[in-house]
Structures are given as structure tokens and as C-alpha cells.
Scaffold this motif. Structure first.
Motif, PDB file in Angstrom:
ATOM      1  N   VAL A 395       0.819  -1.098  -0.003  1.00 19.23           N
ATOM      2  CA  VAL A 395      -0.044   0.025  -0.017  1.00 19.23           C
ATOM      3  C   VAL A 395       0.755   1.235   0.126  1.00 19.23           C
ATOM      4  N   GLY A 396       2.207   1.047  -0.002  1.00 17.50           N
ATOM      5  CA  GLY A 396       3.091   2.386  -0.030  1.00 17.50           C
ATOM      6  C   GLY A 396       4.536   1.842   0.049  1.00 17.50           C
ATOM      7  N   GLN A 397       5.509   2.604  -0.578  1.00 15.10           N
ATOM      8  CA  GLN A 397       6.911   2.211  -0.904  1.00 15.10           C
ATOM      9  C   GLN A 397       7.708   3.563  -0.164  1.00 15.10           C
ATOM     10  N   VAL A 398       8.605   3.368   0.546  1.00 17.96           N
ATOM     11  CA  VAL A 398       9.593   4.413   0.754  1.00 17.96           C
ATOM     12  C   VAL A 398      10.914   4.055  -0.273  1.00 17.96           C
ATOM     13  N   ASP A 399      11.049   4.332  -1.232  1.00 19.18           N
ATOM     14  CA  ASP A 399      12.017   4.109  -2.152  1.00 19.18           C
ATOM     15  C   ASP A 399      13.322   5.213  -2.118  1.00 19.18           C
ATOM     16  N   VAL A 400      13.920   5.130  -0.855  1.00 14.38           N
ATOM     17  CA  VAL A 400      14.786   6.319  -0.733  1.00 14.38           C
ATOM     18  C   VAL A 400      16.082   6.171  -1.686  1.00 14.38           C
ATOM     19  N   LYS A 401      16.599   4.917  -1.977  1.00 15.70           N
ATOM     20  CA  LYS A 401      17.737   4.702  -2.851  1.00 15.70           C
ATOM     21  C   LYS A 401      17.440   4.819  -4.477  1.00 15.70           C
ATOM     22  N   SER A 402      16.035   4.710  -4.888  1.00 15.60           N
ATOM     23  CA  SER A 402      15.506   4.566  -6.005  1.00 15.60           C
ATOM     24  C   SER A 402      16.254   3.545  -6.901  1.00 15.60           C
ATOM     25  N   GLU A 403      16.515   2.383  -5.899  1.00 16.99           N
ATOM     26  CA  GLU A 403      16.977   1.213  -6.652  1.00 16.99           C
ATOM     27  C   GLU A 403      16.172  -0.099  -7.190  1.00 16.99           C
ATOM     28  N   LYS A 404      15.281   0.168  -6.030  1.00 19.00           N
ATOM     29  CA  LYS A 404      14.287  -0.881  -6.296  1.00 19.00           C
ATOM     30  C   LYS A 404      12.694  -0.449  -6.240  1.00 19.00           C
ATOM     31  N   VAL A 405      12.018  -0.926  -7.115  1.00 12.83           N
ATOM     32  CA  VAL A 405      10.484  -0.606  -7.002  1.00 12.83           C
ATOM     33  C   VAL A 405       9.713  -1.721  -7.029  1.00 12.83           C
ATOM     34  N   ILE A 406       8.720  -1.918  -6.073  1.00 13.65           N
ATOM     35  CA  ILE A 406       7.885  -3.045  -6.167  1.00 13.65           C
ATOM     36  C   ILE A 406       6.830  -2.693  -7.145  1.00 13.65           C
ATOM     37  N   LYS A 407       7.012  -3.649  -8.228  1.00 15.71           N
ATOM     38  CA  LYS A 407       5.899  -3.391  -9.374  1.00 15.71           C
ATOM     39  C   LYS A 407       4.629  -3.914  -9.201  1.00 15.71           C
ATOM     40  N   ASP A 408       4.512  -5.335  -8.745  1.00 12.51           N
ATOM     41  CA  ASP A 408       3.448  -6.112  -8.409  1.00 12.51           C
ATOM     42  C   ASP A 408       3.091  -5.777  -7.027  1.00 12.51           C
ATOM     43  N   PRO A 409       2.005  -5.449  -6.875  1.00  8.64           N
ATOM     44  CA  PRO A 409       1.265  -4.794  -5.403  1.00  8.64           C
ATOM     45  C   PRO A 409       0.914  -6.155  -4.541  1.00  8.64           C
ATOM     46  N   TRP A 410       1.029  -7.459  -5.342  1.00 12.03           N
ATOM     47  CA  TRP A 410       0.700  -8.572  -4.318  1.00 12.03           C
ATOM     48  C   TRP A 410       2.028  -9.213  -4.228  1.00 12.03           C
ATOM     49  N   LEU A 411       2.393  -9.574  -2.945  1.00 14.96           N
ATOM     50  CA  LEU A 411       3.585 -10.291  -2.546  1.00 14.96           C
ATOM     51  C   LEU A 411       3.391 -11.403  -1.744  1.00 14.96           C
ATOM     52  N   HIS A 412       3.940 -12.629  -1.997  1.00 10.49           N
ATOM     53  CA  HIS A 412       3.974 -13.754  -1.306  1.00 10.49           C
ATOM     54  C   HIS A 412       5.041 -13.961  -0.325  1.00 10.49           C
ATOM     55  N   VAL A 413       4.937 -13.932   1.100  1.00  6.74           N
ATOM     56  CA  VAL A 413       5.828 -13.848   1.957  1.00  6.74           C
ATOM     57  C   VAL A 413       5.852 -15.024   2.687  1.00  6.74           C
ATOM     58  N   SER A 414       6.984 -15.879   3.002  1.00  3.63           N
ATOM     59  CA  SER A 414       7.275 -16.755   4.078  1.00  3.63           C
ATOM     60  C   SER A 414       8.032 -16.276   5.285  1.00  3.63           C
ATOM     61  N   LEU A 415       7.513 -16.679   6.426  1.00  2.00           N
ATOM     62  CA  LEU A 415       8.387 -16.382   7.608  1.00  2.00           C
ATOM     63  C   LEU A 415       8.135 -17.953   8.325  1.00  2.00           C
ATOM     64  N   HIS A 416       9.281 -17.774   9.107  1.00  2.00           N
ATOM     65  CA  HIS A 416       9.370 -18.809  10.120  1.00  2.00           C
ATOM     66  C   HIS A 416       8.366 -18.607  11.079  1.00  2.00           C
ATOM     67  N   HIS A 417       7.205 -19.241  11.480  1.00  2.00           N
ATOM     68  CA  HIS A 417       6.235 -19.095  12.180  1.00  2.00           C
ATOM     69  C   HIS A 417       6.553 -18.846  13.634  1.00  2.00           C
ATOM     70  N   CYS A 418       7.379 -19.961  14.310  1.00  2.00           N
ATOM     71  CA  CYS A 418       7.487 -19.368  15.830  1.00  2.00           C
ATOM     72  C   CYS A 418       8.443 -18.456  16.202  1.00  2.00           C
ATOM     73  N   SER A 419       9.560 -18.159  15.210  1.00  2.00           N
ATOM     74  CA  SER A 419      10.687 -17.349  15.610  1.00  2.00           C
ATOM     75  C   SER A 419      10.402 -15.915  15.188  1.00  2.00           C
ATOM     76  N   SER A 420       9.034 -15.636  14.338  1.00  3.37           N
ATOM     77  CA  SER A 420       8.575 -14.300  13.833  1.00  3.37           C
ATOM     78  C   SER A 420       7.471 -13.926  14.920  1.00  3.37           C
ATOM     79  N   PRO A 421       7.522 -12.465  14.911  1.00  2.00           N
ATOM     80  CA  PRO A 421       6.512 -11.688  15.547  1.00  2.00           C
ATOM     81  C   PRO A 421       4.957 -12.140  15.100  1.00  2.00           C
ATOM     82  N   ALA A 422       4.126 -12.091  15.836  1.00  4.21           N
ATOM     83  CA  ALA A 422       2.626 -12.279  15.250  1.00  4.21           C
ATOM     84  C   ALA A 422       2.144 -11.378  14.367  1.00  4.21           C
TER      85      ALA A 422
END
Length: 464
Positions: A395-422
Motif C-alpha cells: 500500500v506504499g513504498q519508501v524508495d529512498v535509494k531509487s534502486e528497487k521498485v516493487i511493481k507487483d502490488p501482491w507479494l507472497h511472503v514466507s516467515l518462520h512461524h514461531c521465531s517471527s512476531p505475530a
């Protein structure tokens, strides 16, 4: 908790329940009343300690209870007569200071408690068994003394030592480990109980996890269940102000010459490294702010203290070995395990406690202004082989370096469940994208309008 940063009375001394505890008119510093219990006049952490007849002992198991002045393990022993410990045997129970086999004998409750063969006339009938159980034990459960407190549950005063407030509902505390789950209560040491998004689930399989309001059970991780101002005028409190020359902070107008950010009702210059805003409280540091960190509205000293925080509380503890944070609780790894900020009464060998904690968005400035970060809304959650699968909408990007731009608004993220915050469905968080296309969760849930706008404004000022 409402009023946790306000002053309360403990006898004739004032204290903050976010920093200290009050027990029988005595203040214990450095232990927040939000997570402590009382042992006579001293506060202690019931997660890792237990109070037996006025003595604070270190737990060796989550299933420890008091037997007189000592601890015993409820899964292997019985406590009879208020101080006599016996090895647990099947079908055995207490009768005063001794044990007996309930299949062959009974406990007669005449003038004294005596073990008699089951055919004796003094043996209780089956309907009397439940009513006589406590009497046969020969002692009542040890209870700690009440706190001197002025806390309220809604508008009703309550004693936080004997009672617990859950969503404006007052419940009696079964033990020091009694916690809220929405409007209900449960005990942290209970097995097969899971609090999932404020709903208490009983008799769930072991190792079940709550992800996005859904209960999953490994190894297959299958779902178990599913005021307007006048025209042209800007208001600040009860007066109007000129937003070109002034800034409004919680109803107080300040000249912009004094700073361009609010900290509570005060204004400050965020470029000044000797000023630090911690959740609405402004601190004037005597040394560079890099040596300190915010913990809620307090300053944390790195060398001797640890900050444990959740989206509801941030609490400072004295640092101890083999202790880690689980949300805002500080637990002993030999007693508990933590998975996605949920405590469980069974320690897990080789578990990986969370290596970092989430912070309020403004506490991440200025270091996050120099990285590629974005705001992502959690649209969906699932659990597979202890990996938390998250569908994010950017819903928003802070692209300070102007090196990376997230083009696809939908991302699929995988986190280790237990060791990651809720994470919670529908909530927006600040994320960081790493070079290997993995993602790290950074902030507590943020407000889409005010928080994100402020973050953008401050970071782009620093770019300039």
C-alpha cells in the motif's frame, strides 16, 4: 491497560504500574504490575517463580505448585496435609497427611481424617466425593496476599491480585498464571488450550497454532476451524491556528520554529540527536541517542535491561541468562516455549526464540529512512510446515535509494512461524525487502493515514 502510565497510590507513595508493583503497601521497583504477582510484600514474575508461604522460589517446571514452604511437581507427586509430599500413584489420593488407594479404601471424615476399608460405614457416598475432596487434602491452596491497588475494570474497582479484568468482565484468578483471552480466562500452564484472536479454544491437539484467526495442527497443518471548524479555519484544541506557521500537538499549538514533529503535546526537532520521543514522552538525553532505545514511553539501558513488547504493552526487565521475550512477557527457556508471541508450558529443545522485536513506526526513524522499506497489508495467512505464508498487498513504498521498485502490488511472503512476531489479518505493517527477495517484518500495526504520512514526511525531509 488504560492508565498504566499514570500515577497510582501504594500506601503513601506514588508509583507507575508500567514500571513498578505495589504489594501490601510496599513498592517493588523495576517489575511492572502488568506482569507480576505478590508474595507477601514483594513482587515477583509468576512465569518463572512461585510464592510458597512468603518465600519466592525459582520454578523448575510450569507444573510446579506449593506444598507448604516447598515446591512439588503435580504430574509426579501429591501434596497432603499442607506439607507432606508423596510420589504419585494411580488411583491414590490424600487423606489428611497420608495417601490411600481409592479402589480399596476411603477417607473417613469424622473428628479426624482416617483411612478405612471401603466397606466401613463412615465411607462417603459417591455423591459426597466432590464436596469432601478439599477437606481430605488437609489444607487449602496457598494464596498470596492482595495488592494495594486502585485499578478499575471499566467503572468497577477490582483487586488485580485475586481478580482479573477481561474486556470489562471481572473473573476470579485461579492462579498467578491466569490470563485473559477476550472476555474469557485461561491458565498459561493448561495443556491443549489455545487463545486465538481473543477466542478461547479448549481440547485442541498439541502443537496447534493460531494463524490469522484459524487453528492449524502440524504436521499437515490442516485448518481446524475456520468536529468541523468554521470555513477556512483550522482548529487546535479549543482555538484556531495557522498551519503555515504553527504545528498542533494534541490540542496544543506550537511555533514551527521550535520543531516540526509532535511528541505527545510537545513539539521537537527530530534532527536533534539529544532529543528522543518515546510513545509521546520527550526525553532530553545527556548522551547520543544511539546508546539508548525506546521501550514504550520509557528509555531502555542496553547493558542491564531488556525490553519486551507487544502491540499492547512494552515492559522493561532486568536482563537474565536463558531468558527471552515472548510478546511483552519475559520467560525462562527451561520452563516455557514461545511461538509467534504465544507462551506454551512445554519447553522445546533447540527452539529459536525471536531474535528481534517489533517497534512503533516512529521509533524506526532514522535508520529505516536509508533502506528500501514498504507498507504491506496482510490479506491472508496460512501455516505449512512451520512456515507462515502471508499474502501482502503493498500500500506504499519508501524508495529512498531509487534502486528497487516493487511493481507487483501482491507479494507472497514466507516467515518462520514461531521465531517471527505475530501478524494479524487486515493490519498494515512496515516491511523491509532483503537482497535475496526475502522480507522482514519491522513495525507494530500502523495507521494507514496519520502514521504512514508522518513516516513519509520525516524520511523525505532527511533525504533533502
Amino acid at each position: 491497560m488504560e492508565g498504566s502510565h499514570h500515577l497510582h497510590c501504594c500506601g503513601n507513595v506514588s508509583y507507575k504500574i508500567s514500571e513498578s508493583s505495589c504489594c501490601n503497601g510496599n513498592v517493588t521497583l523495576g517489575l511492572s504490575q502488568l506482569v507480576t504477582d505478590c508474595c507477601d510484600s514483594v513482587a515477583y514474575n509468576p512465569l518463572n517463580e512461585i510464592c510458597c508461604n512468603g518465600s519466592i522460589l525459582t520454578r523448575s517446571s510450569t507444573h510446579m505448585k506449593c506444598c507448604g514452604k516447598v515446591m512439588y511437581l503435580t504430574t509426579t507427586h501429591l501434596c497432603c496435609g499442607g506439607g507432606n509430599i508423596f510420589e504419585w500413584k494411580e488411583n491414590h489420593s490424600c487423606c489428611g497427611k497420608e495417601t490411600y488407594d481409592m479402589t480399596t479404601h476411603c477417607c473417613c471424615t469424622n473428628l479426624t481424617l482416617e483411612v478405612k476399608p471401603k466397606n466401613e460405614t463412615c465411607c462417603p457416598k459417591a455423591t459426597d466425593t466432590d464436596e469432601r475432596t478439599e477437606c481430605q487434602q488437609g489444607s487449602l491452596p496457598t494464596r498470596t496476599l492482595s495488592k494495594n491497588s486502585e485499578l478499575k475494570c471499566g467503572s468497577t474497582p477490582y483487586n488485580p491480585q485475586k481478580q482479573i479484568c477481561c474486556s470489562v468482565n471481572i473473573h476470579e484468578k485461579a492462579s498467578a498464571l491466569t490470563k485473559c483471552c477476550g472476555k474469557d480466562v485461561y491458565t498459561l500452564s493448561d495443556d491443549n488450550v489455545l487463545c486465538c484472536n481473543g477466542i478461547l479454544h479448549l481440547n485442541v491437539p498439541e502443537q496447534s497454532e493460531c494463524v490469522g484467526g484459524v487453528i492449524y495442527t502440524p504436521p499437515n497443518t490442516i485448518c481446524q476451524m475456520s468536529a468541523r471548524p468554521r470555513l477556512g479555519k483550522h482548529c487546535c484544541g479549543g482555538q484556531t491556528f495557522n498551519p503555515r506557521t504553527h504545528i498542533c500537538c494534541n490540542g496544543h499549538s506550537h511555533n514551527k520554529m521550535n520543531g516540526n514533529l509532535c511528541c505527545g503535546s510537545e513539539v521537537y526537532d527530530h534532527h536533534n540527536q539529544l532529543l528522543r520521543c518515546c510513545s509521546g514522552h520527550l526525553y532530553n538525553l545527556t548522551r547520543l541517542s544511539g546508546e539508548t532505545e525506546c521501550c514504550g514511553n520509557h528509555l531502555l539501558e542496553y547493558k542491564t535491561q531488556t525490553c519486551c513488547s507487544s502491540s499492547t504493552n512494552a515492559i522493561i526487565y532486568d536482563t537474565k541468562s536463558n531468558h527471552y521475550c515472548c510478546g511483552h512477557f519475559y520467560y525462562n527457556t527451561s520452563l516455557w516455549s514461545c511461538c509467534a508471541e504465544h507462551l506454551k508450558p512445554t519447553p522445546t529443545p533447540n527452539s529459536s526464540p525471536a531474535e528481534y522485536r517489533l517497534k512503533p513506526l516512529m521509533d524506526l526513524i532514522p535508520e529505516m529512512c536509508n533502506k528500501t522499506v514498504f507498507f504491506g497489508k496482510v490479506e491472508s495467512l496460512a501455516l505449512e510446515n512451520y512456515q507462515r505464508l502471508i499474502v501482502l498487498k503493498v500500500v506504499g513504498q519508501v524508495d529512498v535509494k531509487s534502486e528497487k521498485v516493487i511493481k507487483d502490488p501482491w507479494l507472497h511472503v514466507s516467515l518462520h512461524h514461531c521465531s517471527s512476531p505475530a501478524t494479524e489479518n487486515g493490519m498494515i505493517y512496515l516491511w523491509e525487502e532483503n537482497n535475496d527477495r526475502t522480507y522482514k517484518l519491522l513495525s507494530h500495526p500502523v495507521d494507514l493515514t496519520s502514521d504512514i504520512h508522518m513516516f513519509y514526511a520525516v524520511c523525505y525531509q532527511k533525504m533533502g
